[in-house]
Design an enzyme around this catalytic site. Structure first.
Site, PDB file in Angstrom:
ATOM      1  N   ASN A  84       0.818  -1.207   0.000  1.00  0.00           N
ATOM      2  CA  ASN A  84       0.000   0.000   0.000  1.00  0.00           C
ATOM      3  C   ASN A  84       0.857   1.264   0.000  1.00  0.00           C
ATOM      4  O   ASN A  84       2.075   1.202   0.025  1.00  0.00           O
ATOM      5  CB  ASN A  84      -0.957  -0.031   1.198  1.00  0.00           C
ATOM      6  N   HIS A 114      24.507  -0.068  10.497  1.00  0.00           N
ATOM      7  CA  HIS A 114      25.685   0.783  10.633  1.00  0.00           C
ATOM      8  C   HIS A 114      26.528   0.284  11.804  1.00  0.00           C
ATOM      9  O   HIS A 114      25.989  -0.310  12.751  1.00  0.00           O
ATOM     10  CB  HIS A 114      25.256   2.232  10.851  1.00  0.00           C
ATOM     11  N   ALA A 159      -0.413  -2.852  13.424  1.00  0.00           N
ATOM     12  CA  ALA A 159      -0.078  -1.502  12.983  1.00  0.00           C
ATOM     13  C   ALA A 159       0.892  -0.850  13.964  1.00  0.00           C
ATOM     14  O   ALA A 159       0.727  -0.957  15.176  1.00  0.00           O
ATOM     15  CB  ALA A 159      -1.349  -0.666  12.865  1.00  0.00           C
ATOM     16  N   ARG A 182      -0.304 -13.772  20.271  1.00  0.00           N
ATOM     17  CA  ARG A 182      -1.306 -14.800  19.986  1.00  0.00           C
ATOM     18  C   ARG A 182      -0.767 -15.792  18.978  1.00  0.00           C
ATOM     19  O   ARG A 182      -0.133 -15.425  18.003  1.00  0.00           O
ATOM     20  CB  ARG A 182      -2.558 -14.128  19.428  1.00  0.00           C
TER      21      ARG A 182
END
Length: 186
Positions: A84, A114, A159, A182
């Site tokens: 997306n 790094h 999210a 879960r």
């Protein structure tokens, strides 16, 4: 003696300021800009340009612009997958996307690492660590996938999660750092 590109591809420290790598990166940025500008309205029309940008990705991968990456040639797989809006993939190492993967908006996938030592870090060298996202995964919007991580098959990443460690198959992981909350088989 290995070129900086060869060092990058083998996971060794390399200079990202090498003229060959800078030229490849600039070509990639031009292609990304072109893809983002021409196919923002209809990403399904941009398959040919997307294949130029990410030649090792599956032809069925759909990426909704805007999209950014470092090199493009280190992005593999993605059969029947969808990425997306506003995804950034820093592909200084191989990034493998499984089949039927959904990647939400603003997801960031980072392969570069790094040096820990500040003196060495000041030289500009870096190395990349490969990332693998398994089949049938859903990566929630705003998630960050860190260098060297493997996400197993059939996982859900919540999210905003920051995935800094491997996630086993059939797991739901959330938070920062992401932790499995879960087992999706139960």
């Amino acid at each position: 003696m290995k070129s900086e590109r060869e060092k990058m591809m083998s996971g060794e420290e390399y200079s990202p300021f090498d003229t060959e790598l800078v030229a490849i990166h600039q070509r990639t940025l031009k292609l990304a800009k072109q893809y983002n500008n021409l196919h923002y309205i209809n990403c399904f029309e941009g398959k040919e340009l997307l294949h130029q940008l990410c030649p090792n990705a599956d032809e069925t991968l759909v990426i909704q612009p805007p999209f950014n990456c470092d090199f493009g040639f280190n992005i593999y797989g993605g059969e029947n997958s969808f990425i997306n809006y506003n995804c950034t993939i820093l592909d200084t190492a191989k990034i493998t996307i499984g089949k039927n993967v959904l990647i939400g908006p603003n997801v960031q996938i980072y392969a570069p690492m790094h040096p820990i030592d500040y003196k060495k870090r000041a030289t500009g060298v870096e190395h990349g660590e490969p990332i693998t996202i398994g089949d049938d995964c859903w990566i929630g919007g705003g998630a960050i996938i860190c260098p060297g991580v493997t996400i197993g098959n059939r996982c859900i990443i919540g999210a905003g999660a920051v995935v800094s460690k491997d996630i086993p198959n059939d797991s739901m992981a959330v938070g920062s750092p992401a932790r499995v909350i879960r087992d999706l088989n139960q």
